[in-house]
Design a protein around this motif. Structure first.
Motif, PDB file in Angstrom:
ATOM      1  N   TYR A  26       0.840  -1.194   0.000  1.00  0.00           N
ATOM      2  CA  TYR A  26       0.000   0.000   0.000  1.00  0.00           C
ATOM      3  C   TYR A  26       0.876   1.246   0.000  1.00  0.00           C
ATOM      4  CZ  TYR A  26      -3.445   3.506   1.416  1.00  0.00           C
ATOM      5  OH  TYR A  26      -4.248   4.621   1.462  1.00  0.00           O
ATOM      6  N   VAL A  27       0.530   2.186  -0.868  1.00  0.00           N
ATOM      7  CA  VAL A  27       1.105   3.528  -0.846  1.00  0.00           C
ATOM      8  C   VAL A  27      -0.065   4.465  -1.113  1.00  0.00           C
ATOM      9  CG1 VAL A  27       2.663   5.176  -1.954  1.00  0.00           C
ATOM     10  CG2 VAL A  27       3.370   2.789  -1.704  1.00  0.00           C
ATOM     11  N   GLY A  28      -0.359   5.315  -0.168  1.00  0.00           N
ATOM     12  CA  GLY A  28      -1.489   6.213  -0.356  1.00  0.00           C
ATOM     13  C   GLY A  28      -1.494   7.347   0.634  1.00  0.00           C
ATOM     14  N   PHE A  29      -2.495   8.179   0.497  1.00  0.00           N
ATOM     15  CA  PHE A  29      -2.583   9.391   1.289  1.00  0.00           C
ATOM     16  C   PHE A  29      -3.469   9.230   2.516  1.00  0.00           C
ATOM     17  CE2 PHE A  29      -1.615  10.515  -3.072  1.00  0.00           C
ATOM     18  CZ  PHE A  29      -0.437  11.214  -2.880  1.00  0.00           C
ATOM     19  N   TYR A  30      -4.086   8.084   2.655  1.00  0.00           N
ATOM     20  CA  TYR A  30      -4.975   7.826   3.779  1.00  0.00           C
ATOM     21  C   TYR A  30      -4.605   6.477   4.376  1.00  0.00           C
ATOM     22  CZ  TYR A  30      -7.333  11.321   1.003  1.00  0.00           C
ATOM     23  OH  TYR A  30      -7.597  12.438   0.275  1.00  0.00           O
ATOM     24  N   PRO A  31      -4.800   6.294   5.651  1.00  0.00           N
ATOM     25  CA  PRO A  31      -4.468   4.986   6.242  1.00  0.00           C
ATOM     26  C   PRO A  31      -5.247   3.857   5.572  1.00  0.00           C
ATOM     27  CG  PRO A  31      -4.926   6.611   7.945  1.00  0.00           C
ATOM     28  CD  PRO A  31      -5.280   7.246   6.627  1.00  0.00           C
ATOM     29  N   ILE A 123       1.094   6.374  -7.046  1.00  0.00           N
ATOM     30  CA  ILE A 123       2.337   6.935  -7.576  1.00  0.00           C
ATOM     31  C   ILE A 123       3.189   5.849  -8.230  1.00  0.00           C
ATOM     32  CG2 ILE A 123       4.450   8.275  -7.130  1.00  0.00           C
ATOM     33  CD1 ILE A 123       2.895   9.523  -4.717  1.00  0.00           C
ATOM     34  N   ILE A 124       3.511   4.790  -7.495  1.00  0.00           N
ATOM     35  CA  ILE A 124       4.368   3.726  -8.025  1.00  0.00           C
ATOM     36  C   ILE A 124       3.652   2.959  -9.131  1.00  0.00           C
ATOM     37  CG2 ILE A 124       5.514   1.554  -7.405  1.00  0.00           C
ATOM     38  CD1 ILE A 124       6.005   2.989  -4.627  1.00  0.00           C
ATOM     39  N   LEU A 137      -9.050  15.455 -16.711  1.00  0.00           N
ATOM     40  CA  LEU A 137      -8.705  14.693 -15.521  1.00  0.00           C
ATOM     41  C   LEU A 137      -9.987  14.126 -14.930  1.00  0.00           C
ATOM     42  CD1 LEU A 137      -6.066  16.865 -13.634  1.00  0.00           C
ATOM     43  CD2 LEU A 137      -5.723  15.155 -15.397  1.00  0.00           C
ATOM     44  N   THR A 138      -9.923  12.881 -14.551  1.00  0.00           N
ATOM     45  CA  THR A 138     -11.063  12.241 -13.904  1.00  0.00           C
ATOM     46  C   THR A 138     -10.592  11.755 -12.539  1.00  0.00           C
ATOM     47  OG1 THR A 138     -10.517  10.186 -15.028  1.00  0.00           O
ATOM     48  CG2 THR A 138     -12.172  11.581 -16.067  1.00  0.00           C
ATOM     49  N   GLY A 139     -11.451  11.098 -11.824  1.00  0.00           N
ATOM     50  CA  GLY A 139     -11.210  10.707 -10.444  1.00  0.00           C
ATOM     51  C   GLY A 139      -9.813  10.218 -10.101  1.00  0.00           C
ATOM     52  N   TYR A 140      -9.439  10.489  -8.875  1.00  0.00           N
ATOM     53  CA  TYR A 140      -8.190  10.009  -8.309  1.00  0.00           C
ATOM     54  C   TYR A 140      -8.423   9.856  -6.819  1.00  0.00           C
ATOM     55  CZ  TYR A 140      -3.184   9.790  -7.169  1.00  0.00           C
ATOM     56  OH  TYR A 140      -1.954   9.401  -6.715  1.00  0.00           O
ATOM     57  N   ALA A 141      -8.120   8.680  -6.283  1.00  0.00           N
ATOM     58  CA  ALA A 141      -8.397   8.407  -4.875  1.00  0.00           C
ATOM     59  C   ALA A 141      -7.711   9.410  -3.954  1.00  0.00           C
ATOM     60  CB  ALA A 141      -7.977   6.980  -4.516  1.00  0.00           C
ATOM     61  N   GLY A 142      -6.597   9.960  -4.376  1.00  0.00           N
ATOM     62  CA  GLY A 142      -5.886  10.947  -3.576  1.00  0.00           C
ATOM     63  C   GLY A 142      -6.383  12.360  -3.787  1.00  0.00           C
ATOM     64  N   GLY A 143      -7.367  12.541  -4.646  1.00  0.00           N
ATOM     65  CA  GLY A 143      -7.907  13.862  -4.942  1.00  0.00           C
ATOM     66  C   GLY A 143      -7.344  14.414  -6.247  1.00  0.00           C
ATOM     67  N   LEU A 144      -8.183  15.133  -6.978  1.00  0.00           N
ATOM     68  CA  LEU A 144      -7.777  15.660  -8.287  1.00  0.00           C
ATOM     69  C   LEU A 144      -6.623  16.656  -8.198  1.00  0.00           C
ATOM     70  CD1 LEU A 144     -11.108  16.056 -10.289  1.00  0.00           C
ATOM     71  CD2 LEU A 144      -9.302  14.351 -10.575  1.00  0.00           C
TER      72      LEU A 144
END
Length: 160
Positions: A26-31, A123-124, A137-144
């Motif tokens: 996992y690599v992300g902006f939220y736990p 990212i990876i 640009l369309t959806g991105y779990a980390g925010g647009l």
């Protein structure tokens, strides 16, 4: 199976990294909420250290591709989409329909979008490089805003 987790600072806010003995999971902006009872805070894990180093190089413009082991959990279809994402070059974009064609299932555009949204390794596995067929640009779990920042960082023309 034990999972180690660390939070690091980045130009985009804090990033959570999790890894197993097999690779980064996992690599992300939220736990991540997948295995909270199994998460260890001891980060003596080679995959975590490689991920931190390679993300640092990416943010400092000295890395364009990642060479770390991944340990993704998902369906075979999701994994095929995530594998196809790895083939989208730095600084370039593709559409959901491009990815659907790349995995040999050109009618699965919506399913590709759903799998892209479930990508656990931001990212990876560059889900930020996937845009709508219209070029927007369309959806991105980390925010647009983060998606736009990542694309700009990679030299893709700004989206107005």
């Amino acid at each position: 199976m034990s999972i180690v987790q660390i939070k690091i600072a980045s130009p985009l806010d804090d990033i959570i990294i999790q890894a197993t003995e097999q690779g980064v999971s996992y690599v992300g902006f939220y736990p991540a909420k997948e295995y909270p009872e199994q998460i260890l805070k001891d980060v003596n894990n080679i995959h975590i250290h490689q991920c931190i180093s390679q993300l640092d190089e990416y943010f400092n413009d000295t890395r364009r591709t990642f060479t770390i082991n991944l340990d993704t959990k998902g369906t075979d279809f999701q994994k095929s989409v995530w594998q196809a994402l790895l083939n989208v070059p730095f600084g370039q974009v593709q559409s959901y329909s491009d990815i659907a064609r790349a995995i040999g299932n050109p009618k699965a555009v919506r399913a590709v979008g759903a799998a892209n949204g479930k990508n656990p390794i931001s990212i990876i596995v560059p889900c930020h490089r996937i845009i709508g067929a219209s070029g927007k640009l369309t959806g991105y779990a980390g925010g647009l805003e983060r998606k736009q920042w990542l694309l700009k960082h990679e030299g893709y023309p700004s989206q107005g």
